[in-house]
Scaffold this motif. Structure first.
Motif, mmCIF file in Angstrom:
data_model
loop_
_atom_site.group_PDB
_atom_site.id
_atom_site.type_symbol
_atom_site.label_atom_id
_atom_site.label_comp_id
_atom_site.label_asym_id
_atom_site.label_seq_id
_atom_site.Cartn_x
_atom_site.Cartn_y
_atom_site.Cartn_z
ATOM 1 N N PRO A 197 0.804 -1.225 0.000
ATOM 2 C CA PRO A 197 0.000 0.000 0.000
ATOM 3 C C PRO A 197 0.839 1.278 0.000
ATOM 4 N N THR A 198 0.285 2.297 -0.590
ATOM 5 C CA THR A 198 0.741 3.666 -0.389
ATOM 6 C C THR A 198 -0.496 4.498 -0.106
ATOM 7 N N VAL A 199 -0.335 5.568 0.648
ATOM 8 C CA VAL A 199 -1.463 6.413 1.043
ATOM 9 C C VAL A 199 -1.298 7.781 0.394
ATOM 10 N N ALA A 200 -2.352 8.267 -0.242
ATOM 11 C CA ALA A 200 -2.331 9.572 -0.898
ATOM 12 C C ALA A 200 -3.761 10.081 -1.029
ATOM 13 N N ASP A 201 -3.920 11.372 -1.089
ATOM 14 C CA ASP A 201 -5.228 11.963 -1.355
ATOM 15 C C ASP A 201 -5.428 11.962 -2.864
ATOM 16 N N TRP A 202 -5.800 10.824 -3.390
ATOM 17 C CA TRP A 202 -5.861 10.617 -4.828
ATOM 18 C C TRP A 202 -6.967 11.429 -5.480
ATOM 19 N N ASP A 203 -8.099 11.581 -4.783
ATOM 20 C CA ASP A 203 -9.246 12.270 -5.385
ATOM 21 C C ASP A 203 -9.371 13.715 -4.924
ATOM 22 N N ASP A 204 -8.369 14.234 -4.191
ATOM 23 C CA ASP A 204 -8.296 15.648 -3.840
ATOM 24 C C ASP A 204 -9.508 16.100 -3.022
ATOM 25 N N ASP A 205 -9.952 15.227 -2.080
ATOM 26 C CA ASP A 205 -11.060 15.620 -1.213
ATOM 27 C C ASP A 205 -10.609 15.841 0.226
ATOM 28 N N GLY A 206 -9.297 15.854 0.445
ATOM 29 C CA GLY A 206 -8.769 16.093 1.775
ATOM 30 C C GLY A 206 -8.685 14.875 2.663
ATOM 31 N N LEU A 207 -9.090 13.703 2.150
ATOM 32 C CA LEU A 207 -9.043 12.466 2.930
ATOM 33 C C LEU A 207 -7.994 11.527 2.345
ATOM 34 N N PRO A 208 -7.287 10.784 3.186
ATOM 35 C CA PRO A 208 -6.287 9.851 2.664
ATOM 36 C C PRO A 208 -6.944 8.622 2.050
ATOM 37 N N ILE A 261 -6.126 4.844 -0.226
ATOM 38 C CA ILE A 261 -5.111 3.795 -0.271
ATOM 39 C C ILE A 261 -5.011 3.270 -1.697
ATOM 40 N N LEU A 262 -3.803 3.187 -2.210
ATOM 41 C CA LEU A 262 -3.546 2.562 -3.507
ATOM 42 C C LEU A 262 -2.576 1.413 -3.280
ATOM 43 N N ILE A 263 -2.828 0.286 -3.925
ATOM 44 C CA ILE A 263 -1.972 -0.877 -3.711
ATOM 45 C C ILE A 263 -1.617 -1.533 -5.050
ATOM 46 N N SER A 264 -0.466 -2.190 -5.045
ATOM 47 C CA SER A 264 -0.164 -3.213 -6.040
ATOM 48 C C SER A 264 -0.118 -4.542 -5.301
ATOM 49 N N ASP A 265 -0.118 -5.665 -6.055
ATOM 50 C CA ASP A 265 -0.338 -6.945 -5.395
ATOM 51 C C ASP A 265 0.340 -8.083 -6.141
ATOM 52 N N VAL A 266 -0.037 -9.309 -5.772
ATOM 53 C CA VAL A 266 0.545 -10.512 -6.359
ATOM 54 C C VAL A 266 0.272 -10.605 -7.856
ATOM 55 N N LEU A 270 -7.297 1.108 -6.352
ATOM 56 C CA LEU A 270 -7.622 2.246 -5.500
ATOM 57 C C LEU A 270 -8.704 1.845 -4.510
ATOM 58 N N PHE A 271 -8.429 2.054 -3.219
ATOM 59 C CA PHE A 271 -9.442 1.974 -2.175
ATOM 60 C C PHE A 271 -9.723 3.413 -1.755
ATOM 61 N N ARG A 272 -10.779 3.992 -2.308
ATOM 62 C CA ARG A 272 -11.088 5.395 -2.039
ATOM 63 C C ARG A 272 -11.701 5.539 -0.653
ATOM 64 N N ARG A 287 -11.350 -0.388 -6.862
ATOM 65 C CA ARG A 287 -11.431 -0.231 -8.318
ATOM 66 C C ARG A 287 -10.015 -0.149 -8.871
ATOM 67 N N ARG A 288 -9.783 -0.805 -9.986
ATOM 68 C CA ARG A 288 -8.444 -0.851 -10.559
ATOM 69 C C ARG A 288 -8.132 0.392 -11.373
ATOM 70 N N LEU A 289 -6.855 0.804 -11.278
ATOM 71 C CA LEU A 289 -6.380 1.869 -12.150
ATOM 72 C C LEU A 289 -6.251 1.331 -13.572
ATOM 73 N N THR A 290 -6.441 2.224 -14.533
ATOM 74 C CA THR A 290 -6.416 1.817 -15.940
ATOM 75 C C THR A 290 -5.403 2.645 -16.714
ATOM 76 N N TYR A 291 -4.946 2.068 -17.794
ATOM 77 C CA TYR A 291 -4.047 2.766 -18.718
ATOM 78 C C TYR A 291 -4.441 2.356 -20.129
ATOM 79 N N GLN A 292 -4.663 3.354 -20.968
ATOM 80 C CA GLN A 292 -5.125 3.131 -22.336
ATOM 81 C C GLN A 292 -6.395 2.279 -22.351
#
Length: 688
Positions: A434-445, A447-452, A458-460, A474-479
Motif C-alpha cells: 500500500p501507499t497512502v495519498a489523497d488521490w481524489d483531492d477531497d482532503g481524505l487519505p 489507499i492505492l496498492i499493487s499486489d501478487v 484504489l481503495f477510495r 477499483r483498478r487503475l487503468t491505462y489506455q
C-alpha cells in the motif's frame, strides 16, 4: 557423509543480521500486555521443559536464512483460564538454527534434532548440560545405515516409536519440487512459462513424503536403519509439499495415528493400520464436519496436549510468522478426529508484527493528529495500526492491528490457482503493497496498492474527517485497460511539478511514471531515467524475479543542512527523490557492478536522487542509504522504506497532498522487513 554435505551444520550458515544498533523497533502502547506470538517467517515449534520444572515451554524455530531467523525460547509463566500456557517474551538461543524438535532422554534432559531446507539430512545438537540447564554441543549429522541423503528438502526430523517396539525411531518429513516447475525452469529463468493460454498450470505438484528409520539399538544408544517411506492406503504417503508429521492418539481411542501438514492450508489425517502402515488421507475436520482450513500456508505440525485436558492438540507453525493452537475436541466424525478452528498462540509483552514482508504506509488515518500505519503483507491483508499515544521521544505507540474492511468484509488479496507467477503453490499469498495519498483531492487519505497479480487498485476513502470508510476497490487503468505490471511493487504517488503522477515498475520491470488523467485513468507513461538517459531497471532476472521493489517518494536530499547527505544536489531542495527497498538479488543497475546483488547480497534501501528540474525528473546513480556508515542489511526478501516526520520538524513528504510543505531536515526512516518488524531509523544516524 557425502562430499556435498558439510561435516558441521554451522559451516554453511551465516547468522541472520541482528537488529541494527541504534534502530528502534516500533512497538505497542503500554496498555497492550498480551498479544499474538510472532517471530519470523516459516515457523515451527516444539514443547520442552527447558528448566526442568514441569512446564510447557515453547521452542520456536524460524527459517535460518531469513531476517530474525533462528531458534527462540518462550518460557511458561502460569496458565490462561482455558488451560493453555501463559508465555513470557521469547529470547533467541544463540548457536542453534534450523527447524528443531526435542528428543527427550532417560535422564530427563533432551537433545535437539534440526532439519533445514538447505541440507538433505537432519543433524543432532547434543545436550551436554545438566537437567534444567541445557547446553548444546556443535552439531553432528545423524546417520542411518550410513549418511542420510534423500535427495529432497528435509522439512522436519523427530524421534517417535513408529513400530511400537519401545524404541524411538527417526522420522523425516520432506519437500520435493522436481516435478513442480514447468519445463524444469524455475520462476526467475528466461523462458519460464507458468500457465497455458487457458490459465492452467503447466507444471506439476510439490510432493511431500515421510520417511522413517527403524531404531535397531536403544533410545540412549540409537542405531538407525536406512530410511524407508511411510505408506498410506495402496501407495506412498504423500501430501502437497512440506510434509510435517505429528503422531498422537487424536481420536482418544488407544491408537496412535498420524496428522501431517502441507505447503498449503490443509491438515491430513492418516489412520493407523497394522504395523507401520496407515490408511488413506482424510482432511482434518471441524465439529460440524467441514474441512479445517488453515488461514495461511506452509504448515509445520506438532502434537502436544497444549491445554492440559488429556487430549493431544496441534500446534501449527505457519509461513506468516505465527503459531496456531488447534484444540482437539475429543470426538471423531466418520473416523476422523475433530478440532476447533485455529487460533494464534498468545504471549505476554508482544512485539509489533505487521505480517511477513511488511510494507508500511504512514499517515494520520483517523484524523486524531497521531501518526498511524497502514501495513500490507505477504498474506494479502491491509492492517491498520492506530497510534494510541506518543512517548517522550516523539515515537508513536500503537494499538493491536485490525484488518481493514470494505462494506463489512475484510480486505484480503489472494492469488488463487493461477494468479501468482510462481504457480498454484502460492494461491494463499496476496503481497499487498500500500501507499497512502489523497488521490481524489477531497482532503481524505486514500489507499492505492499493487499486489501478487501486478494490478493496481484504489481503495477510495469515502468517509469523513475522523471517520474513514473504504469504498469497494477499483483498478487503475491505462489506455482503457486495467494496468497490469510486474508484481509485488509498492507504488508511489508524487507531484513532479505538474499534478499527481503514479510511479511503479511497468510490465518489463522498468521504473515508470504515469500522469493521473482521471479518477482511475492514467496517461502519458514515461520511463524514468538516469542522467545518461538509460532507463532505470532493477534486476538481471526474469519472470518472478522482476518486480518486488518498494518505492517511497520524498524530498530526501533537498536540505543544505542535512546531517551527512550526499554532495550531489544537496543544495537544491524541493525535488522529490525516490527511496527504493530491494531484495537480495536486485541489481541496480543490472550488470557486474549492480548493487546489492554484486556487493552485500542483502535486501537493502537505495536512494535514487532526483537531479533534474521541476517537471523533468532525472536521477543520479543509485547509492546506499547507510546506517551508522554501513549499508542496511535485511536478509532475503525485499524491505519497504517509508519516510516519516514523527518528530514534527516540518519535513516535506510527498504522500497525501502530493506537494512539499517544508524543509527536509526532519525526515526519518521506517523500514518494514521480511520478518514482519517495523524499524525506525533516526536521520542523524543515516547517510547516503
Amino acid at each position: 557423509m557425502s562430499e556435498e554435505t558439510p561435516a558441521r551444520w554451522e559451516d554453511i550458515f551465516e547468522p541472520a543480521p541482528p537488529l541494527p544498533e541504534g534502530a528502534i523497533e516500533l512497538g505497542f502502547a503500554p496498555s497492550v500486555t498480551t498479544g499474538d506470538l510472532a517471530v519470523s517467517l516459516w515457523m515451527t515449534c516444539d514443547v520442552v521443559d527447558w528448566l526442568g520444572r514441569g512446564a510447557r515451554d515453547l521452542l520456536v524455530s524460524c527459517w535460518e536464512g531469513c531476517y530474525e531467523g533462528g531458534v527462540y525460547l518462550f518460557l511458561q509463566d502460569g496458565s490462561h483460564p482455558d488451560g493453555t500456557p501463559r508465555l513470557q517474551p521469547g529470547r533467541k538461543l544463540e548457536h542453534l538454527s534450523g527447524f528443531v524438535t526435542a528428543a527427550r532422554r532417560s535422564d530427563g534432559c533432551f537433545d535437539l534434532i534440526a532439519a533445514s531446507r538447505r541440507l538433505p539430512a537432519p543433524y543432532l545438537f547434543r545436550n551436554v548440560g545438566d537437567l534444567g540447564r541445557p547446553a548444546f554441543a556443535a552439531s553432528v549429522p545423524l546417520e542411518a545405515g550410513g549418511p542420510i541423503n534423500l535427495g529432497k528438502i528435509v522439512t522436519k526430523a523427530m524421534l517417535f516409536d513408529v513400530d511400537g517396539d519401545g524404541r524411538r525411531d527417526l522420522v523425516i518429513g520432506t519437500d520435493h519440487w522436481k516435478d513442480h516447475w514447468p519445463d524444469g525452469k524455475e520462476w526467475t529463468r528466461e523462458g519460464y512459462r507458468p500457465y497455458d493460454e487457458q490459465g492452467r498450470w503447466r507444471g506439476g505438484p510439490i510432493r511431500g513424503h515421510v520417511y522413517w528409520c527403524r531404531n535397531l539399538g536403544a533410545d540412549d544408544a540409537p542405531r538407525y536403519a536406512a530410511p524407508e517411506p511411510l505408506c498410506a492406503g495402496d501407495g506412498l504417503l504423500e501430501v502437497y509439499g512440506t510434509a510435517t508429521p505429528a503422531f498422537g492418539d487424536f481420536r482418544v481411542a488407544g491408537r496412535v495415528d498420524l496428522i501431517c501438514g502441507d505447503f498449503l492450508d490443509r491438515l491430513h489425517f492418516f489412520p493407523r493400520r497394522e504395523g507401520v502402515a496407515f490408511g488413506p488421507a482424510s482432511p482434518v475436520k471441524l465439529a460440524d464436519g467441514a474441512e479445517l482450513v488453515m488461514p495461511q500456508c506452509i504448515h509445520y505440525c506438532t502434537a502436544f496436549d497444549w491445554d492440559h485436558d488429556g487430549r493431544p492438540d496441534l500446534l501449527v507453525g505457519a509461513e506468516d510468522g505465527h503459531v496456531y493452537f488447534v484444540r482437539n475436541l475429543g470426538r471423531a466424525l466418520d473416523g476422523v478426529p475433530t478440532f476447533a478452528p485455529p487460533v494464534r498462540v498468545q504471549q505476554n509483552q508482544p512485539r509489533l508484527h505487521g505480517g511477513v514482508c511488511a510494507v508500511p504506509a504512514a499517515c494520520d488515518w483517523n484524523g486524531d493528529g497521531l501518526p498511524d500505519l497502514i501495513v500490507g503483507n505477504a498474506a494479502g491483508h491491509l492492517l491498520l495500526f492506530e497510534a494510541a499515544s506518543v512517548d517522550e521521544q516523539g515515537m508513536p505507540r500503537f494499538l493491536p492491528p485490525r484488518r481493514l474492511e470494505v462494506e463489512g468484509v475484510e480486505v484480503r488479496i489472494q492469488a488463487g490457482e493461477n494468479g501468482s507467477i510462481q504457480g498454484p503453490s502460492e494461491r494463499k499469498w496476496g503481497y499487498t503493497n500500500p501507499t497512502v495519498a489523497d488521490w481524489d483531492d477531497d482532503g481524505l487519505p486514500d489507499i492505492l496498492i499493487s499486489d501478487v497479480f501486478g494490478y493496481h487498485t484504489l481503495f477510495r476513502n469515502v468517509g469523513a474527517p475522523g471517520r474513514p470508510k473504504l469504498a469497494p476497490p477499483r483498478r487503475l487503468t491505462y489506455q482503457g485497460r486495467d494496468l497490469k505490471t510486474v508484481w509485488r511493487v509498492r507504488p508511489a504517488v508524487v507531484n513532479w511539478g505538474a499534478g499527481l503522477s503514479y510511479v511503479c515498475l511497468d510490465e518489463e520491470g522498468v521504473l515508470s511514471s504515469y500522469r493521473k488523467a482521471g479518477a482511475l485513468e492514467l496517461a502519458e507513461k514515461a520511463w524514468l531515467t538516469y542522467e545518461d538517459g538509460a532507463p532505470i531497471r532493477f534486476t538481471e532476472e526474469f519472470g518472478g524475479g522482476r518486480g518486488r521493489m518498494k518505492l517511497c517518494a520524498c524530498d530526501w536530499t533537498g536540505s543544505p543542512s542535512g546531517p551527512r547527505g550526499g554532495p550531489s544536489g544537496s543544495q537544491r531542495g524541493g525535488l522529490p527523490d525516490l527511496l527504493v527497498g530491494t531484495h537480495k538479488n536486485a541489481s541496480m543497475p543490472p550488470g557486474p557492478s549492480g548493487i546489492p546483488r554484486h556487493d552485500i547480497q542483502q535486501a537493502t534501501v537505495i536512494l535514487l536522487e532526483n537531479v533534474g528540474r521541476p517537471g523533468r525528473p532525472v536521477f543520479a546513480p543509485p547509492r546506499y542509504v547507510k546506517h551508522q556508515g554501513q549499508p542496511m542489511k535485511f536478509a532475503i526478501h525485499s524491505c519497504a522504506p517509508e519516510a516519516v516526520d514523527w518528530r514534527g520538524r516540518g519535513a516535506p513528504l510527498w504522500g497525501p497532498v502530493g506537494t512539499p510543505n517544508g524543509v527536509p531536515e526532519g525526515l526519518d526512516l521506517i523500514v518494514g522487513v521480511e520478518s514482519g518488524r517495523l524499524l525506525y531509523f533516526p536521520r542523524e544516524e543515516l547517510e547516503w
